[in-house]
Design a protein around this motif. Structure first.
Motif, PDB file in Angstrom:
ATOM      1  N   ARG A  85      -5.556  -0.830  -8.068  1.00  0.00           N
ATOM      2  CA  ARG A  85      -4.611   0.054  -8.754  1.00  0.00           C
ATOM      3  C   ARG A  85      -4.034   1.065  -7.772  1.00  0.00           C
ATOM      4  NH1 ARG A  85      -7.673   3.270 -13.153  1.00  0.00           N
ATOM      5  NH2 ARG A  85      -6.982   1.503 -14.407  1.00  0.00           N
ATOM      6  N   CYS A  86      -2.730   1.394  -7.962  1.00  0.00           N
ATOM      7  CA  CYS A  86      -2.179   2.536  -7.218  1.00  0.00           C
ATOM      8  C   CYS A  86      -2.209   3.716  -8.170  1.00  0.00           C
ATOM      9  CB  CYS A  86      -0.746   2.281  -6.746  1.00  0.00           C
ATOM     10  SG  CYS A  86      -0.039   3.765  -5.979  1.00  0.00           S
ATOM     11  N   ARG A  87      -2.951   4.744  -7.752  1.00  0.00           N
ATOM     12  CA  ARG A  87      -3.125   5.903  -8.605  1.00  0.00           C
ATOM     13  C   ARG A  87      -1.797   6.639  -8.794  1.00  0.00           C
ATOM     14  NH1 ARG A  87      -8.127   9.305  -9.253  1.00  0.00           N
ATOM     15  NH2 ARG A  87      -9.192   7.642  -8.164  1.00  0.00           N
ATOM     16  N   LYS A  88      -0.974   6.682  -7.764  1.00  0.00           N
ATOM     17  CA  LYS A  88       0.264   7.447  -7.813  1.00  0.00           C
ATOM     18  C   LYS A  88       1.303   6.790  -8.720  1.00  0.00           C
ATOM     19  CE  LYS A  88       3.789   9.411  -4.833  1.00  0.00           C
ATOM     20  NZ  LYS A  88       4.533   9.070  -3.632  1.00  0.00           N
ATOM     21  N   CYS A  89       1.494   5.450  -8.513  1.00  0.00           N
ATOM     22  CA  CYS A  89       2.534   4.748  -9.281  1.00  0.00           C
ATOM     23  C   CYS A  89       1.999   4.214 -10.616  1.00  0.00           C
ATOM     24  CB  CYS A  89       3.093   3.575  -8.490  1.00  0.00           C
ATOM     25  SG  CYS A  89       3.638   3.999  -6.855  1.00  0.00           S
ATOM     26  N   LYS A  90       0.734   4.392 -10.844  1.00  0.00           N
ATOM     27  CA  LYS A  90       0.078   3.843 -12.034  1.00  0.00           C
ATOM     28  C   LYS A  90       0.272   2.327 -12.102  1.00  0.00           C
ATOM     29  CE  LYS A  90      -0.643   8.062 -13.866  1.00  0.00           C
ATOM     30  NZ  LYS A  90      -1.388   8.744 -12.805  1.00  0.00           N
TER      31      LYS A  90
ATOM     32  N   ARG B 120      -1.921  -2.362   0.701  1.00  0.00           N
ATOM     33  CA  ARG B 120      -1.113  -1.192   0.368  1.00  0.00           C
ATOM     34  C   ARG B 120      -0.293  -1.478  -0.893  1.00  0.00           C
ATOM     35  NH1 ARG B 120      -1.099   2.640   4.153  1.00  0.00           N
ATOM     36  NH2 ARG B 120      -1.993   2.082   6.168  1.00  0.00           N
ATOM     37  N   CYS B 121       0.058  -0.407  -1.607  1.00  0.00           N
ATOM     38  CA  CYS B 121       0.874  -0.527  -2.813  1.00  0.00           C
ATOM     39  C   CYS B 121       2.268  -1.025  -2.442  1.00  0.00           C
ATOM     40  CB  CYS B 121       0.957   0.845  -3.486  1.00  0.00           C
ATOM     41  SG  CYS B 121       2.269   0.951  -4.727  1.00  0.00           S
ATOM     42  N   PRO B 122       2.776  -2.068  -3.100  1.00  0.00           N
ATOM     43  CA  PRO B 122       4.097  -2.607  -2.756  1.00  0.00           C
ATOM     44  C   PRO B 122       5.224  -1.614  -3.044  1.00  0.00           C
ATOM     45  CG  PRO B 122       3.204  -3.702  -4.711  1.00  0.00           C
ATOM     46  CD  PRO B 122       2.113  -2.814  -4.183  1.00  0.00           C
ATOM     47  N   LYS B 123       4.997  -0.603  -3.883  1.00  0.00           N
ATOM     48  CA  LYS B 123       6.079   0.338  -4.202  1.00  0.00           C
ATOM     49  C   LYS B 123       6.080   1.552  -3.274  1.00  0.00           C
ATOM     50  CE  LYS B 123       7.158   1.030  -8.740  1.00  0.00           C
ATOM     51  NZ  LYS B 123       6.773   1.221 -10.178  1.00  0.00           N
ATOM     52  N   CYS B 124       4.883   2.233  -3.142  1.00  0.00           N
ATOM     53  CA  CYS B 124       4.887   3.473  -2.370  1.00  0.00           C
ATOM     54  C   CYS B 124       4.184   3.356  -1.017  1.00  0.00           C
ATOM     55  CB  CYS B 124       4.247   4.608  -3.159  1.00  0.00           C
ATOM     56  SG  CYS B 124       2.446   4.446  -3.282  1.00  0.00           S
ATOM     57  N   GLY B 125       3.465   2.273  -0.807  1.00  0.00           N
ATOM     58  CA  GLY B 125       2.841   2.067   0.504  1.00  0.00           C
ATOM     59  C   GLY B 125       1.487   2.731   0.664  1.00  0.00           C
TER      60      GLY B 125
HETATM   61 ZN   LIG Z   1       2.151   3.190  -5.448  1.00  0.00          ZN
END
Ligand SMILES: [Zn+2]
Length: 443
Positions: A381-386, A363-368
């Motif tokens: 890559r996290c598409r949301k947080c870029k 999971r993305c460490p920023k948004c999960g």
């Molecule tokens: Zn993210």
């Protein structure tokens, strides 16, 4: 002078009528009239349930007495005539047999009984023992019944045992629906368990103390001691006449048929076993009803099956995955070209659950949110947080398991007579009882 005298009876049953325990119940009154004193409750000994040529319930009975020497001949005559009158000789697989032993039970005969309960023995072996210990026997037709008649005498139930109170119907009522009130059975169960067991199957909402056939049994209540059974019997609402009742001592509910073996290769056809192994092929459902999986160890591989009548037990079995370590309990069915050797499951103990994992993106460490692949060898890559993580890789994620490391037993209706129910664990007896209660049979 009083003589110690044992009577063993086997195989008077047929699917149409009769019941070996009823023969024993009739003999209780008759032998007392002849001046004999019972030194034990009549014993019901269940034999290996996986024998292909077994009788209906594979039950043999024994009566243990003190009789005056001069009445021994009358005792034998009475036994023979009651067995003959009450055996269904119109059924060609019924081979009634009676055995008489004077004196104490020889240790070798007890060993023989253990083998009859757990394994397969030959008629020749039974005859050899009868000759060696001067056991007189009567075979009313075939010879097979001799094995059970001897085994009933030899199994003196010195270890774990239970009791059963059996009530019998009057001849006029046999064949009609048994009039035992269902609610009274449930109430009796709730008040007397765990000192009684297998009275009612709550999963299928079925009364288990009443059989369904043409036999003379009205009901049979199983339990840990005679007092609890008398108490349970008094709680039943019964709307028909009881001809007679007797308390038996038995190996019901003791698992005495199961023998622990150390490797899968030792699981031989028709033997009930307990064996450990690793799940080698995960469960699959066949014909929509039966659940089958395989276990193995260093010596081989065997299938295990939970059949349709085991109900919710199949759900636990379906929860197995490869590499779970289990202990399976049950009779071994012979293999064929179409089907491998199979343990017909009576119970299963999960010893060690394997880790059940799937490989997933972290999971993305920023948004999960679950990260995505950024392209070949580009990391994730996290598409949301870029957010790009070039060194990130898929990780093992543990999935939950639906089953626990514990013992699973099918619902009561699927138990064999010998199956030890969950409520008996921790209640196993190590000694035979010292004295009998006064009122162990109807007046
Ligand atoms: Zn993210």
């Amino acid at each position: 002078m009083d003589l110690t005298f044992h009577i063993g009876i086997d195989d008077t049953d047929s699917p149409r009528m009769g019941c070996t325990t009823y023969v024993a119940a009739l003999l209780v009154g008759r032998l007392q009239d002849l001046g004999c004193r019972f030194t034990d409750y009549p014993n019901i000994v269940r034999l290996n349930p996986n024998i292909p040529w077994k009788t209906r319930g594979n039950a043999a009975v024994s009566l243990r007495l003190l009789c005056q020497e001069r009445s021994i001949d009358s005792v034998k005559e009475a036994t023979l005539s009651i067995v003959k009158e009450n055996s269904d000789l119109t059924y060609d697989k019924t081979d009634p047999a009676i055995a008489f032993l004077e004196g104490d039970v020889p240790a070798e005969l007890s060993e023989f009984s253990k083998k009859v309960i757990q394994d397969i023995v030959s008629v020749a072996e039974a005859k050899r023992l009868a000759a060696k210990f001067n056991i007189e026997f009567n075979l009313i037709r075939g010879e097979r019944g001799l094995i059970g008649a001897l085994a009933a005498i030899g199994e003196t139930l010195q270890g774990d045992h239970t009791y059963e109170i059996i009530a019998y119907r009057t001849p006029g009522n046999r064949g009609s629906k048994r009039r035992v009130d269902e609610r009274s059975v449930i109430q009796m169960d709730s008040k007397t368990n765990p000192l009684t067991f297998n009275n009612y199957d709550y999963e299928s909402k079925r009364v288990l103390i009443t059989p369904h056939g043409l036999d003379p049994i009205l009901y049979g209540i199983r339990g840990e001691n005679p007092e609890a059974l008398l108490q349970a019997q008094n709680m039943l609402t019964v709307d028909e006449e009881v001809e007679r009742w007797v308390i038996f001592r038995t190996n019901h509910g003791t698992d005495s048929h199961l023998r622990r073996i150390v490797s899968v290769s030792q699981a031989r056809p028709f033997r009930p076993v307990v064996v450990q192994g690793r799940v080698a092929a995960k469960p699959r459902t066949v014909t929509g009803r039966h659940v089958i999986f395989s276990i193995n160890d260093d010596t081989g591989r065997i299938d295990a099956a939970a059949y349709e009548p085991t109900g919710s037990f199949r759900k636990a079995v379906k929860g197995l995955i490869e590499d779970d370590v289990v202990e399976v309990y049950g009779g071994v069915r012979k293999g064929s070209a179409a089907y491998p050797r199979t343990v017909n499951l009576e119970k299963i103990r999960i010893l060690k659950l394997a880790e059940h994992t799937v490989l997933e993106n972290p999971r993305c460490p920023k948004c999960g949110r679950r990260m995505e692949s950024a392209g070949r060898e580009q990391g994730l890559r996290c598409r949301k947080c870029k957010l790009d993580m070039r060194d990130a890789k898929k990780v093992h994620v543990a999935l939950g398991r639906t089953i626990k490391e514990t013992l699973y037993i099918p619902p009561a209706k699927a138990h064999r007579h010998l199956t030890k129910p969950l409520s008996r664990y921790g209640r196993e007896k190590t000694n035979a009882p010292r004295s009998m209660i006064e009122n162990w049979h109807s007046p």
